[in-house]
Design an enzyme around this catalytic site. Structure first.
Site, PDB file in Angstrom:
ATOM      1  N   LYS A  99       0.853  -1.187   0.000  1.00  0.00           N
ATOM      2  CA  LYS A  99       0.000   0.000   0.000  1.00  0.00           C
ATOM      3  C   LYS A  99       0.890   1.238   0.000  1.00  0.00           C
ATOM      4  CE  LYS A  99      -2.839   2.832   2.989  1.00  0.00           C
ATOM      5  NZ  LYS A  99      -3.682   2.953   4.186  1.00  0.00           N
ATOM      6  N   GLY A 160      -8.119   8.967  10.094  1.00  0.00           N
ATOM      7  CA  GLY A 160      -8.386   9.050  11.522  1.00  0.00           C
ATOM      8  C   GLY A 160      -9.450  10.058  11.908  1.00  0.00           C
ATOM      9  N   ALA A 186      -9.686   5.249   4.573  1.00  0.00           N
ATOM     10  CA  ALA A 186      -9.621   6.381   5.495  1.00  0.00           C
ATOM     11  C   ALA A 186     -10.939   7.148   5.588  1.00  0.00           C
ATOM     12  CB  ALA A 186      -8.528   7.368   5.127  1.00  0.00           C
ATOM     13  N   GLY A 187     -11.251   7.557   6.805  1.00  0.00           N
ATOM     14  CA  GLY A 187     -12.383   8.442   7.044  1.00  0.00           C
ATOM     15  C   GLY A 187     -13.613   7.770   7.611  1.00  0.00           C
ATOM     16  N   ASN A 208      -9.044   1.642  10.008  1.00  0.00           N
ATOM     17  CA  ASN A 208      -8.241   1.326  11.189  1.00  0.00           C
ATOM     18  C   ASN A 208      -8.855   1.947  12.445  1.00  0.00           C
ATOM     19  OD1 ASN A 208      -4.676   1.034  11.711  1.00  0.00           O
ATOM     20  ND2 ASN A 208      -6.249   1.041  13.261  1.00  0.00           N
ATOM     21  N   THR A 209      -8.836   3.285  12.491  1.00  0.00           N
ATOM     22  CA  THR A 209      -9.244   3.982  13.702  1.00  0.00           C
ATOM     23  C   THR A 209     -10.688   3.676  14.103  1.00  0.00           C
ATOM     24  OG1 THR A 209      -7.784   5.737  12.930  1.00  0.00           O
ATOM     25  CG2 THR A 209      -9.135   6.224  14.849  1.00  0.00           C
TER      26      THR A 209
END
Lengths: 256, 66
Positions: A99, A160, A186-187, A208-209
């Site tokens: 990635k 994040g 993301a987001g 992830n977050t």
């Protein structure tokens, strides 16, 4: 129903890719990956801690034989940094699938698309299969695909941030023009955000977050699994058209 | 001779190969990658790669990340 997608020759049946950062422990991370039904996880490349060798190691909790490791270039701000990192990843793991993310500034972690495109071209020349984190700009997304990237991964919103898919129109434009998988990266903040991404026709979601910083990461991982499946099935089912006025569900004929 | 490993100075009393350095550091070669002066050292060459004074060594592994 078998509903799989393929990235660089690897067939995936789970459309939820998860990160391995920010968890309290690798054990919690492993349980979340299990609950998410993930088959691919992103990992970072960092210096070995030489002073405390008893620190737990990721590979002891998330078996690289079981999960496809996707090494990232998080924290890289130039093409050269990213390439250096991924050469090390290839040596450590022995795989070409990576990635790429080349960031522009600490405050937004917004991708630097000029550097990203340059790095992608160099990496592809070196034989890497590049899944690329990018802005939701359809023009750059097309250039990245033309350069040979094996998956286009536009941000839903900032890394994040948990703000969800801020520009669904652009994500849809990218989905429509791409012939390689499109993965919102993301987001995503909660399950409905993941469902939105999938309903737009994305092939997958990377997060992830949203899982790691949930109060109960394992329960959230399960929620995300279901949201991705729900969004995917809704997309395949084809939603009803939106209307401005009511349309009764019960027949008008035979009304007393 | 002095080398730098992951940013820290390290003094070696005797000549050492990369393989020898890993033994000193008690690191398993399987899980890591090594860079010497910005160049990757392939695992197959650990045994024959002699460290030299001033070498900058980076030893990395996979950690959790998004």
């Amino acid at each position: 129903m078998s509903d799989t997608f393929e990235v660089a020759g690897r067939k995936l049946s789970s459309r939820l890719i998860i990160g391995t950062g920010k968890y309290k422990t690798y054990q919690e991370n492993a349980e979340a990956a299990e609950a998410a039904g993930a088959e691919m996880v992103t990992v970072a490349v960092r210096r070995v801690n030489l002073t405390d060798k008893d620190q737990p190691m990721l590979v002891d909790f998330l078996d690289p034989e079981k999960y496809i490791y996707l090494p990232n270039t998080a924290g890289c701000f130039t093409a050269e940094d990213a390439i250096r990192t991924l050469r090390l990843a290839r040596e450590a793991g022995g795989w070409e699938l990576v990635k790429l993310e080349v960031l522009s500034d600490q405050k937004t972690l917004y991708p630097d698309m000029e550097e990203t495109l340059r790095a992608a071209k160099l990496l592809i020349k070196e034989g890497f299969d590049v899944m690329v984190y990018c802005s939701d700009d359809p023009v750059y997304a097309r250039k990245l695909e033309e350069a040979g990237c094996c998956a286009i991964m536009p941000l839903g919103s900032l890394i994040g941030s948990g703000l969800g898919v801020m520009n669904p129109v652009n994500i849809r434009l990218i989905v429509e023009q791409s012939s390689v998988p499109v993965i919102v990266d993301a987001g995503v903040g909660t399950a409905s955000d993941a469902a939105v991404a999938m309903e737009l026709g994305c092939d997958g979601v990377l997060m992830n977050t949203a899982i790691a910083e949930a109060k109960d990461p394992i329960l959230m991982a399960s929620a995300m699994k279901h949201a991705v499946i729900a969004g995917r099935e809704a997309y395949l089912a084809g939603r009803m058209p939106k209307k401005r006025y009511a349309d009764p569900s019960s027949p008008l004929a035979g009304l007393i | 001779m002095d080398i730098t490993v992951n940013g820290d100075q390290k003094r070696l009393e005797a000549p050492l190969t990369v393989e020898g350095l890993l033994a000193v550091l008690e690191l398993e070669p399987r899980k890591i990658a090594i860079e010497r002066n910005m160049e990757i050292v392939p695992k197959s060459l650990y045994g024959e790669t002699q460290l030299r004074d001033g070498d900058k060594i980076e030893i990395v592994q996979f950690v959790g990340g998004g």
